[in-house]
Design a protein around this motif. Structure first.
Motif, PDB file in Angstrom:
ATOM      1  N   ARG A 168      35.171   1.517  29.916  1.00 34.25           N
ATOM      2  CA  ARG A 168      35.349   1.255  28.478  1.00 34.25           C
ATOM      3  C   ARG A 168      34.202   0.443  27.881  1.00 34.25           C
ATOM      4  O   ARG A 168      33.863   0.621  26.714  1.00 34.25           O
TER       5      ARG A 168
ATOM      6  N   LEU B  78      33.648  -6.782  19.795  1.00 30.26           N
ATOM      7  CA  LEU B  78      32.823  -6.334  18.665  1.00 30.26           C
ATOM      8  C   LEU B  78      31.769  -7.383  18.321  1.00 30.26           C
ATOM      9  O   LEU B  78      30.605  -7.037  18.059  1.00 30.26           O
TER      10      LEU B  78
ATOM     11  N   LEU C 176      32.071   1.651  24.588  1.00 26.87           N
ATOM     12  CA  LEU C 176      31.891   0.790  23.413  1.00 26.87           C
ATOM     13  C   LEU C 176      30.406   0.663  23.066  1.00 26.87           C
ATOM     14  O   LEU C 176      30.014   0.755  21.901  1.00 26.87           O
TER      15      LEU C 176
ATOM     16  N   ALA D  11      40.430  -8.273  12.382  1.00 28.06           N
ATOM     17  CA  ALA D  11      41.426  -7.489  13.124  1.00 28.06           C
ATOM     18  C   ALA D  11      42.821  -7.809  12.614  1.00 28.06           C
ATOM     19  O   ALA D  11      43.071  -8.906  12.116  1.00 28.06           O
TER      20      ALA D  11
ATOM     21  N   TYR E 176      44.307  -5.205  26.464  1.00 23.18           N
ATOM     22  CA  TYR E 176      42.986  -4.843  25.931  1.00 23.18           C
ATOM     23  C   TYR E 176      42.882  -5.068  24.429  1.00 23.18           C
ATOM     24  O   TYR E 176      41.866  -5.542  23.928  1.00 23.18           O
ATOM     25  N   GLY E 177      43.941  -4.729  23.695  1.00 22.59           N
ATOM     26  CA  GLY E 177      43.875  -4.784  22.234  1.00 22.59           C
ATOM     27  C   GLY E 177      43.388  -6.118  21.706  1.00 22.59           C
ATOM     28  O   GLY E 177      42.532  -6.183  20.818  1.00 22.59           O
TER      29      GLY E 177
ATOM     30  N   THR F 106      41.421  -8.213  22.911  1.00 27.27           N
ATOM     31  CA  THR F 106      40.019  -8.544  23.203  1.00 27.27           C
ATOM     32  C   THR F 106      39.042  -7.871  22.238  1.00 27.27           C
ATOM     33  O   THR F 106      37.851  -8.191  22.242  1.00 27.27           O
ATOM     34  N   LEU F 107      39.523  -6.928  21.423  1.00 23.59           N
ATOM     35  CA  LEU F 107      38.617  -6.133  20.591  1.00 23.59           C
ATOM     36  C   LEU F 107      37.744  -6.976  19.650  1.00 23.59           C
ATOM     37  O   LEU F 107      36.541  -6.724  19.561  1.00 23.59           O
TER      38      LEU F 107
ATOM     39  N   LEU G  72      37.919   0.128  15.888  1.00 28.42           N
ATOM     40  CA  LEU G  72      38.611   0.401  17.150  1.00 28.42           C
ATOM     41  C   LEU G  72      40.071   0.010  17.005  1.00 28.42           C
ATOM     42  O   LEU G  72      40.380  -1.074  16.498  1.00 28.42           O
ATOM     43  N   GLU G  73      40.956   0.895  17.453  1.00 29.11           N
ATOM     44  CA  GLU G  73      42.394   0.627  17.386  1.00 29.11           C
ATOM     45  C   GLU G  73      42.969   0.899  18.767  1.00 29.11           C
ATOM     46  O   GLU G  73      42.859   2.008  19.276  1.00 29.11           O
ATOM     47  N   ASP G  74      43.513  -0.148  19.379  1.00 31.27           N
ATOM     48  CA  ASP G  74      44.073   0.059  20.708  1.00 31.27           C
ATOM     49  C   ASP G  74      45.312  -0.777  20.921  1.00 31.27           C
ATOM     50  O   ASP G  74      45.519  -1.799  20.272  1.00 31.27           O
TER      51      ASP G  74
END
Length: 267
Positions: A123, A193, A127, A203, A185-186, A188-189, A142-144
């Motif tokens: 991943r 970034l 990215l 976010a 994971y979500g 950490t976005l 990014l959407e997770d």
């Protein structure tokens, strides 16, 4: 379950019959959130967008409406069979592995991936390639999911039906984690970034608590993974049949993991 293919991170194989049902339910649940962000970012006529791991046709089609005939939407996935319905003069559909193949050429005003990276083993590399594809001033959205933030299928665990639902969901998460999915994971976005050099990073998070689409999604997901749940000793066929019968009543309040949407601009 399709046990024949290579068993990399994808627990939910796009080619199974339940996949189309899942994509439709995910679109119903999350398209309004995705397009709220896309419209806030300001995607308008003439812009170029890259939709990564599209799944179904709904997001590329919505992007095409916004960029018009002067714009371009490049829509990529390892399995493009579901996105082909979106192909048009504006939407180009390409078979592409975001972690292994170079980005589509030309530079983009928007690069978007929804519920993709949590399944991609490489991943960080994916990215990096998405950031590389941005034009100066372009935005990565990014959407997770972050199942760790809210791991329950039934947050209101009011009875035995809800307890069974949560036990099966917990087992599903164990299977995902064993295959390399990062269940936190979500969250950490935003940091990822910023570390990638993007500016104005923001976010937010969204998840439904109950919705008919959640019921459809749960039934399709469980039918898709039941063989693995049984093989792993997480549940018996009787457990799964009982849970599916509870889901079919439509009276269980089923939630999803929070979907975190994070976005930042290339300086």
């Amino acid at each position: 379950m399709g046990e024949h293919g290579t068993d990399h991170g994808y627990l939910l194989d796009n080619q199974q019959s339940e996949a189309g049902i899942r994509f439709g339910a995910l679109a119903e649940l999350f398209d309004p959130v995705t397009f709220r962000h896309i419209d806030r970012i300001g995607i308008t006529k003439g812009m170029r967008c890259w939709e990564v791991g599209a799944g179904g046709p709904s997001v590329p089609t919505g992007l095409a409406e916004r960029v018009g005939t002067e714009g371009k939407v490049v829509c990529t996935d390892i399995d493009v069979s579901w996105a082909r319905d979106a192909a048009s003069d504006v939407v180009e559909v390409l078979r592409h592995d975001v972690a292994a193949d170079p980005p589509p050429p030309g530079g983009f005003d928007l690069v978007h991936a929804r519920l993709v990276l949590v399944h991609v083993v490489e991943r960080a590399e994916a990215l990096r390639r998405m950031v590389q594809a941005l034009r100066p001033g372009g935005v990565l959205l990014l959407e997770d999911a972050d199942p760790g933030l809210q791991p329950l299928l039934c947050p209101d665990e009011s009875g035995p039906e809800q307890r069974l639902a949560n036990r099966l969901r917990s087992g599903f998460r164990e299977l995902m984690a064993a295959r390399g999915a990062d269940l936190s994971y979500g969250r950490t976005l935003p940091r990822l970034l910023r570390e990638a050099g993007l500016a104005d990073v923001r976010a937010d998070a969204y998840f439904p608590i109950t919705s008919p689409a959640c019921t459809v999604l749960e039934a399709a997901t469980v039918r898709q993974i039941r063989g693995r749940l049984v093989a792993a000793g997480i549940a018996t066929d009787e457990d799964i049949d009982l849970h599916l019968s509870h889901v079919a009543t439509g009276r269980l309040d089923l939630a999803t993991a929070p979907m975190i949407s994070a976005w930042g601009r290339r300086p």
